[in-house]
Design a protein around this motif. Structure first.
Motif, PDB file in Angstrom:
ATOM      1  N   LEU A 228       0.824  -1.206   0.000  1.00  0.00           N
ATOM      2  CA  LEU A 228       0.000   0.000   0.000  1.00  0.00           C
ATOM      3  C   LEU A 228       0.862   1.262   0.000  1.00  0.00           C
ATOM      4  O   LEU A 228       0.522   2.254  -0.650  1.00  0.00           O
ATOM      5  N   PHE A 232       0.606   3.990  -2.870  1.00  0.00           N
ATOM      6  CA  PHE A 232       0.259   5.376  -2.540  1.00  0.00           C
ATOM      7  C   PHE A 232       1.257   6.357  -3.151  1.00  0.00           C
ATOM      8  O   PHE A 232       0.886   7.456  -3.576  1.00  0.00           O
ATOM      9  N   TYR A 235       0.085   6.727  -6.634  1.00  0.00           N
ATOM     10  CA  TYR A 235      -1.155   7.502  -6.662  1.00  0.00           C
ATOM     11  C   TYR A 235      -0.870   8.998  -6.495  1.00  0.00           C
ATOM     12  O   TYR A 235      -1.443   9.829  -7.209  1.00  0.00           O
ATOM     13  N   ARG A 250      -3.372   8.630   2.695  1.00  0.00           N
ATOM     14  CA  ARG A 250      -2.825   7.295   2.963  1.00  0.00           C
ATOM     15  C   ARG A 250      -3.704   6.516   3.934  1.00  0.00           C
ATOM     16  O   ARG A 250      -3.848   5.280   3.800  1.00  0.00           O
ATOM     17  N   PHE A 253      -6.537   4.329   2.327  1.00  0.00           N
ATOM     18  CA  PHE A 253      -6.170   3.055   1.707  1.00  0.00           C
ATOM     19  C   PHE A 253      -5.963   1.962   2.751  1.00  0.00           C
ATOM     20  O   PHE A 253      -6.320   0.803   2.524  1.00  0.00           O
ATOM     21  N   THR A 254      -5.410   2.319   3.893  1.00  0.00           N
ATOM     22  CA  THR A 254      -5.275   1.337   4.964  1.00  0.00           C
ATOM     23  C   THR A 254      -6.637   0.890   5.469  1.00  0.00           C
ATOM     24  O   THR A 254      -6.894  -0.309   5.635  1.00  0.00           O
ATOM     25  N   ALA A 257      -8.535  -1.276   2.894  1.00  0.00           N
ATOM     26  CA  ALA A 257      -7.881  -2.583   2.735  1.00  0.00           C
ATOM     27  C   ALA A 257      -8.130  -3.477   3.943  1.00  0.00           C
ATOM     28  O   ALA A 257      -8.193  -4.707   3.812  1.00  0.00           O
ATOM     29  N   ILE A 264     -10.686  -5.943  -3.113  1.00  0.00           N
ATOM     30  CA  ILE A 264      -9.646  -5.072  -3.665  1.00  0.00           C
ATOM     31  C   ILE A 264      -8.640  -5.916  -4.429  1.00  0.00           C
ATOM     32  O   ILE A 264      -8.237  -6.988  -3.980  1.00  0.00           O
ATOM     33  N   LEU A 280      -5.015   0.209  -8.755  1.00  0.00           N
ATOM     34  CA  LEU A 280      -5.940  -0.261  -7.732  1.00  0.00           C
ATOM     35  C   LEU A 280      -7.305  -0.505  -8.368  1.00  0.00           C
ATOM     36  O   LEU A 280      -7.849   0.363  -9.053  1.00  0.00           O
ATOM     37  N   TYR A 292      -7.440   3.629  -9.690  1.00  0.00           N
ATOM     38  CA  TYR A 292      -6.289   4.526  -9.640  1.00  0.00           C
ATOM     39  C   TYR A 292      -5.038   3.837 -10.190  1.00  0.00           C
ATOM     40  O   TYR A 292      -4.846   2.639 -10.030  1.00  0.00           O
TER      41      TYR A 292
END
Length: 390
Positions: A228, A232, A235, A250, A253-254, A257, A264, A280, A292
């Motif tokens: 991740l 990121f 991204y 950030r 996304f954590t 997920a 995902i 993603l 993304y």
């Protein structure tokens, strides 16, 4: 709807995830990823879709006779038009020049996510009360908040028609989607393309991986913080080049997920022992949704490989019917992604602005339909395959 009781939620923490998801699923085993409580609450908790970002949650909940939510709607009071992908800045500018105040407005949408899906979320899809009650509640929300308008974006065609019957204005646009015609392999898909197009894509895929690049599919427990972190970085690079400040942080996304890891898919490109690019995606019941992309190294055709060809590979392997690869992008056409109509519905309070917008939308819908027909003709499929799809 005089007997309907609708509540306004200022945050998704005010409703149990199970209650929201029962409506979002609409009788299915589970909701599509973008309307589920986990995804939307992650946006709020990470402060991406939050008041300080100009997204004030105003979610609507219709309680049923049993006391449980019978229908819900993800809604936001907005002070700008960013992060929507259905562009109304021209309407806003015209209204402001005429002395009106376009903002705040109400947006019924999944923030930052141009993906078609249900927006009026009924626990029972056959409920005759839920949809008109939510629509009436939406209009009342506009009145209560002194908003200029309400916008239901990337709705289903059925919702679009239903809202039009109660006075909402109809808008269309197009995206490019890939459709799985029961292919067993990527070569089966290539077999439906014109010979020259088929050779071009084969060459493109070879060259994308020519510099010692390997591809990994990461999902579920494989979505590590290391992966991740790498994504990121990609991204951020793309976001800063395209629109300055990326919409997501950030933490989002954590959170997402952790909450829906099996929905995902990270497609990551590795070279010389490190990740150099990635895309993603989210996995629905019948569709793969590309969201993304980014890279820290430039390689010919790598973007197309990671975002489009690998998505097709995954859809074929998992038996998914559609790949939706995000907004816009006519370059997708050559890779088998054909024009698909998207729908939005708009309620505008001021009669003069509503009339002007309605006239514009009549012309725009005709143009979108014409454009889609031309682009389909230019697609890579052999003539007989296009006729069968039609």
């Amino acid at each position: 709807m005089p007997d309907a009781r609708i509540r306004i939620l200022s945050t998704l923490t005010e409703i149990a995830a199970a209650d929201w998801d029962a409506c979002a699923a609409g009788g299915a085993v589970r909701p599509e990823p973008f309307v589920c409580h986990a995804f939307l609450s992650a946006l709020e908790e990470a402060q991406c879709a939050a008041p300080r970002a100009g997204w004030l949650p105003q979610h609507l909940v219709l309680d049923g006779p049993d006391g449980r939510p019978a229908a819900v709607m993800p809604a936001y009071l907005k002070s700008h038009s960013r992060g929507e992908y259905v562009f109304d800045q021209g309407w806003a500018d015209a209204y402001i020049r005429a002395g009106g105040e376009y903002y705040p407005k109400v947006q019924v949408a999944v923030p930052f996510t141009p993906v078609t899906g249900r927006r009026l979320l009924l626990r029972d899809p056959e409920d005759p009360v839920g949809r008109p009650a939510l629509a009436a509640g939406l209009k009342e929300l506009v009145r209560l908040r002194g908003a200029s308008s309400a916008h239901v974006t990337f709705a289903t065609a059925e919702e679009w028609e239903a809202l039009a019957r109660i006075g909402f204005l109809k808008r269309t646009d197009r995206q490019f989607h890939w459709t799985n015609s029961g292919y067993a392999t990527y070569d089966d898909f290539l077999g439906e393309l014109a010979s020259r197009k088929r050779k071009t894509l084969k060459k493109e895929r070879r060259e994308a991986l020519a510099n010692g690049i390997s591809i990994e599919w990461l999902t579920g427990a494989a979505l590590t913080e290391e992966a991740l972190d790498a994504f990121f970085t990609f991204y951020l690079d793309t976001g800063q080049r395209k629109w300055g400040t990326p919409y997501l942080n950030r933490q989002f996304f954590t959170l997402v997920a952790q909450r829906i890891p099996d929905q995902i898919l990270l497609v990551m490109a590795r070279r010389n022992g490190r990740y150099v690019a990635g895309a993603l995606n989210f996995v629905g019941a019948q569709a793969l949704y590309g969201r993304y992309w980014g890279a820290i190294e430039e390689h010919p055709f790598l973007h197309f490989e990671v975002c489009y060809h690998q998505a097709i590979d995954y859809a074929i392997a998992r038996g998914l019917k559609v790949v939706e690869a995000g907004a816009q992008g006519e370059h997708k056409l050559a890779r088998g992604y054909l024009p698909t109509t998207t729908y939005s519905a708009h309620h505008i309070v001021h009669p003069g602005l509503a009339r002007a917008v309605a006239q514009y939308l009549d012309q725009e819908r005709a143009s979108v339909e014409e454009d889609a027909a031309v682009l389909t003709e230019l697609g890579p499929f052999r003539r007989t395959c296009v006729e069968e799809r039609d």
